[in-house]
Enzyme design. Sequence first.
Site, PDB file in Angstrom:
ATOM      1  N   GLN A  67      31.238  48.880  15.717  1.00  0.00           N
ATOM      2  CA  GLN A  67      30.229  48.359  16.447  1.00  0.00           C
ATOM      3  C   GLN A  67      29.838  49.155  17.713  1.00  0.00           C
ATOM      4  OE1 GLN A  67      32.842  44.599  17.724  1.00  0.00           O
ATOM      5  NE2 GLN A  67      30.998  43.771  17.589  1.00  0.00           N
TER       6      GLN A  67
ATOM      7  N   HIS B 294      35.513  43.737  10.904  1.00  0.00           N
ATOM      8  CA  HIS B 294      34.715  44.724  11.117  1.00  0.00           C
ATOM      9  C   HIS B 294      35.082  46.243  10.659  1.00  0.00           C
ATOM     10  CE1 HIS B 294      31.434  43.027  14.033  1.00  0.00           C
ATOM     11  NE2 HIS B 294      32.525  42.342  14.585  1.00  0.00           N
TER      12      HIS B 294
ATOM     13  N   GLY C  62      36.547  40.624  22.022  1.00  0.00           N
ATOM     14  CA  GLY C  62      36.937  41.775  20.808  1.00  0.00           C
ATOM     15  C   GLY C  62      35.875  42.621  20.566  1.00  0.00           C
TER      16      GLY C  62
ATOM     17  N   HIS D 115      38.586  38.491  13.074  1.00  0.00           N
ATOM     18  CA  HIS D 115      37.483  38.709  13.110  1.00  0.00           C
ATOM     19  C   HIS D 115      37.047  40.570  13.313  1.00  0.00           C
ATOM     20  CE1 HIS D 115      33.020  38.147  14.726  1.00  0.00           C
ATOM     21  NE2 HIS D 115      33.241  39.313  15.221  1.00  0.00           N
ATOM     22  N   GLU D 116      37.947  40.977  14.114  1.00  0.00           N
ATOM     23  CA  GLU D 116      37.943  42.593  14.492  1.00  0.00           C
ATOM     24  C   GLU D 116      38.174  43.218  13.161  1.00  0.00           C
ATOM     25  OE1 GLU D 116      36.067  43.136  16.832  1.00  0.00           O
ATOM     26  OE2 GLU D 116      35.969  41.295  17.585  1.00  0.00           O
TER      27      GLU D 116
ATOM     28  N   CYS E 232      29.551  37.100  17.858  1.00  0.00           N
ATOM     29  CA  CYS E 232      29.906  38.375  18.014  1.00  0.00           C
ATOM     30  C   CYS E 232      28.877  39.292  18.519  1.00  0.00           C
ATOM     31  CB  CYS E 232      29.598  38.883  16.286  1.00  0.00           C
ATOM     32  SG  CYS E 232      30.051  40.664  15.892  1.00  0.00           S
ATOM     33  N   LEU E 233      29.218  40.040  19.355  1.00  0.00           N
ATOM     34  CA  LEU E 233      28.491  41.067  20.169  1.00  0.00           C
ATOM     35  C   LEU E 233      27.367  41.730  19.305  1.00  0.00           C
ATOM     36  CD1 LEU E 233      31.211  42.497  22.632  1.00  0.00           C
ATOM     37  CD2 LEU E 233      29.668  40.625  22.910  1.00  0.00           C
TER      38      LEU E 233
HETATM   39 ZN   LIG Z   1      32.084  41.207  15.930  1.00  0.00          ZN
END
Ligand SMILES: [Zn+2]
Length: 169
Positions: free
Chosen positions: A50, A138, A45, A134-135, A92-93
């Site tokens: 991000q 963000h 995701g 989660h997304e 998380c990225l």
């Molecule tokens: Zn994330």
Amino acid sequence: MRRPILRYGEPVLQQKAAPVTALTAEIDTLIEDMRETLHAAAGVGLAAPQVGQSLRLCLVDLSAGRRPEQLLVLINPEVLAAEGLQLKEEGCLSVPGIEATVPRPQKLSVRALDRDGDLREIRAEGLLARAIQHEIDHLDGILFLDRLRPVHRWTITRRITRLRRAGQW
Ligand SMILES: [Zn+2]
């Protein structure tokens, strides 16, 4: 074109993102760039903040690029209902190398525009419900670290600070 993924500490990751008001060519390019960026990072995701765009747009792909039909593009997503509880490790990225157990709803129903501008309702459970939640977090400036108990979050942020000082993060 791939875009750099911003890391924990960048102010845009803590801002509430603005709604997408029109599906312009720029938005389409952003979606395409996010898809490439997500798949290159082998993530499941990615949210627009991000990559530095404070817009309510995110991508979820549990196949991490292996099955193109699994890619979900969620524009201006809204949670309609959430139920149950799951506790699983999450990463998380934007917080590479860190994982933690985060409480999330087991089931979720979400309404969002898709890439063509059609309103869709998505019912998800398990890992998909977790990834979508989660997304969407963000888009509200919330990282998974913010969902941890303060003492746990503090331990992790201290570790990140130490790694950063050592030039390893
Ligand atoms: Zn994330």
